[in-house]
Write an enzyme that holds these catalytic residues in place. Structure first.
Site, short mmCIF file in Angstrom:
data_model
loop_
_atom_site.label_atom_id
_atom_site.label_comp_id
_atom_site.label_asym_id
_atom_site.label_seq_id
_atom_site.Cartn_x
_atom_site.Cartn_y
_atom_site.Cartn_z
N GLY A 65 -29.59 -9.93 49.86
CA GLY A 65 -29.01 -8.79 50.55
C GLY A 65 -27.57 -8.93 50.99
O GLY A 65 -27.12 -8.21 51.89
N SER A 66 -26.80 -9.83 50.36
CA SER A 66 -25.40 -9.97 50.81
C SER A 66 -24.59 -8.73 50.43
O SER A 66 -23.70 -8.32 51.19
CB SER A 66 -24.77 -11.24 50.25
OG SER A 66 -24.55 -11.15 48.87
N ARG B 173 -44.88 0.18 34.63
CA ARG B 173 -43.49 0.45 35.02
C ARG B 173 -43.23 1.94 35.20
O ARG B 173 -42.51 2.36 36.10
CB ARG B 173 -42.56 -0.13 33.96
CG ARG B 173 -41.16 -0.29 34.46
CD ARG B 173 -40.29 -0.97 33.45
NE ARG B 173 -39.63 0.01 32.61
CZ ARG B 173 -38.67 -0.27 31.75
NH1 ARG B 173 -38.27 -1.51 31.60
NH2 ARG B 173 -38.10 0.66 31.03
N MET C 245 -34.26 -6.28 41.48
CA MET C 245 -34.66 -7.04 40.30
C MET C 245 -35.75 -6.33 39.48
O MET C 245 -36.65 -6.98 38.94
CB MET C 245 -35.15 -8.43 40.72
CG MET C 245 -34.13 -9.24 41.48
SD MET C 245 -32.60 -9.47 40.57
CE MET C 245 -33.12 -10.72 39.43
N ARG C 246 -35.66 -5.03 39.38
CA ARG C 246 -36.55 -4.28 38.50
C ARG C 246 -35.69 -3.45 37.57
O ARG C 246 -34.73 -2.80 38.02
CB ARG C 246 -37.44 -3.30 39.29
CG ARG C 246 -38.34 -3.93 40.30
CD ARG C 246 -39.37 -4.85 39.73
NE ARG C 246 -40.28 -4.18 38.81
CZ ARG C 246 -41.19 -4.82 38.06
NH1 ARG C 246 -41.27 -6.13 38.12
NH2 ARG C 246 -41.98 -4.16 37.26
N ASN D 21 -25.00 0.21 39.90
CA ASN D 21 -25.44 -1.18 39.98
C ASN D 21 -24.20 -2.07 39.99
O ASN D 21 -23.15 -1.70 39.47
CB ASN D 21 -26.29 -1.53 38.76
CG ASN D 21 -26.82 -2.96 38.82
OD1 ASN D 21 -27.28 -3.42 39.87
ND2 ASN D 21 -26.76 -3.67 37.70
N HIS E 265 -22.92 -5.97 38.87
CA HIS E 265 -23.33 -7.07 37.99
C HIS E 265 -22.22 -8.13 38.00
O HIS E 265 -21.04 -7.80 37.89
CB HIS E 265 -23.53 -6.53 36.56
CG HIS E 265 -24.03 -7.58 35.63
ND1 HIS E 265 -25.35 -7.97 35.59
CD2 HIS E 265 -23.39 -8.33 34.70
CE1 HIS E 265 -25.50 -8.92 34.69
NE2 HIS E 265 -24.33 -9.16 34.13
N ASP F 187 -27.79 -3.00 32.02
CA ASP F 187 -26.39 -3.38 32.30
C ASP F 187 -25.40 -2.78 31.29
O ASP F 187 -24.39 -3.41 30.96
CB ASP F 187 -26.25 -4.92 32.32
CG ASP F 187 -27.06 -5.56 33.44
OD1 ASP F 187 -27.26 -4.91 34.48
OD2 ASP F 187 -27.50 -6.70 33.28
N GLU G 45 -17.58 -9.37 44.69
CA GLU G 45 -18.61 -8.32 44.66
C GLU G 45 -18.59 -7.52 45.97
O GLU G 45 -18.67 -6.29 45.96
CB GLU G 45 -20.01 -8.93 44.50
CG GLU G 45 -20.26 -9.61 43.18
CD GLU G 45 -21.73 -9.99 43.02
OE1 GLU G 45 -22.62 -9.25 43.49
OE2 GLU G 45 -22.00 -11.04 42.42
C1 GRF Z 1 -25.53 -10.20 43.00
O1 GRF Z 1 -24.90 -11.28 42.36
C2 GRF Z 1 -25.46 -8.95 42.16
O2 GRF Z 1 -24.29 -8.85 41.42
C3 GRF Z 1 -26.65 -9.13 41.25
O3 GRF Z 1 -27.65 -9.69 42.07
C4 GRF Z 1 -27.04 -10.41 43.12
C5 GRF Z 1 -27.59 -9.89 44.41
O4 GRF Z 1 -27.15 -10.63 45.52
N1 GRF Z 1 -27.03 -7.87 40.65
P1 GRF Z 1 -27.38 -10.07 46.99
O5 GRF Z 1 -28.89 -9.86 47.15
O6 GRF Z 1 -26.63 -8.79 47.15
O7 GRF Z 1 -26.88 -11.15 47.90
#
Ligand code: GRF
Length: 213
Positions: free
Chosen positions: A18-19, A71, A96-97, A113, A115, A151, A180
């Site tokens: 969750g950063s 799904r 992560m889905r 999203n 990435h 992606d 990010e």
């Molecule tokens: C990040 O590196 C993002 O780019 C990728 O998953 C990671 C999630 O990190 N899709 P966080 O949970 O936001 O810390």
């Protein structure tokens, strides 16, 4: 969907640490992002991101993918929850889905999203390690619209980061992460606040800079 203050409403979908969620929360409180987080949704009840959201009194929701037969059923349920949340934009932040047509065909609002590579290079898992293993000298981060192909959606914003000779997947990830955190709120603010259109695959914004109102 404007609130009384003119702020937009967004949903953030998370699965883990969750950063990026926290970076979006910070940008919302310090004025870089004129949006309120109306929903933090996770497919994992134990995601630390949910605890941060709850501690900040944000509305949270768990939709456990294991509770659905497949799904498509999960994606359809997700579409219903997002529609009910009545948000302007959905932001995947370490969700992560893979989302498929059962969501994308039913849910009409844009989904973003983030990435950790310069797409289309290194889609999928472990993008940072992929970059190190391939030997590229520059990688970076990409914010893109979500489509059914992993992606591969139209690109909103990218920022480059050099790969150093001594880098491992871990050290590169650690240098990409603050980037990010800067880029994602900036991209969200742009999509919400600047008129944009899709020309083929190209996301084109009006030329004037975003204004904070
Ligand atoms: C990040 O590196 C993002 O780019 C990728 O998953 C990671 C999630 O990190 N899709 P966080 O949970 O936001 O810390």
């Amino acid at each position: 969907m404007l609130t009384q203050t003119g702020r937009r409403r967004i949903a953030v979908l998370v699965s883990g640490r969750g950063s990026n969620l926290q970076a979006i929360m910070r940008a919302g409180t310090d004025g870089r992002l004129e949006a309120d987080i109306a929903l933090v949704l996770s497919n994992r009840a134990e995601a630390p991101a949910l605890a941060y959201a709850a501690a900040a009194s944000l509305p949270t929701r768990v939709l456990a993918h294991g509770d659905y037969p497949d799904r498509n059923a999960f994606d359809a349920a997700l579409a219903d929850v997002l529609t009910a949340a009545n948000v302007d934009l959905v932001c995947l932040a370490g969700f992560m889905r893979r989302v498929g047509p059962a969501l994308l065909d039913r849910y009409p609002r844009p989904i973003l999203n983030i990435h950790p590579s310069l797409l289309p290079a290194f889609p999928g898992m472990n993008a940072q390690q992929q970059a190190v293993d391939h030997g590229v000298k520059i990688t970076g981060v990409t914010v893109h619209f979500v489509t059914a192909e992993l992606d591969a959606g139209p690109i909103v914003l990218q920022r480059a980061v050099p790969v150093l000779d001594a880098d491992t997947g871990e050290t590169l990830s650690a240098r990409l992460l603050p980037v990010e955190h800067e880029v994602y709120p900036e991209a969200i603010q742009r999509v919400l606040r600047r008129p944009w259109r899709l020309v083929g695959r190209r996301v084109q914004f009006d030329s004037h800079e975003p204004t904070l109102r």
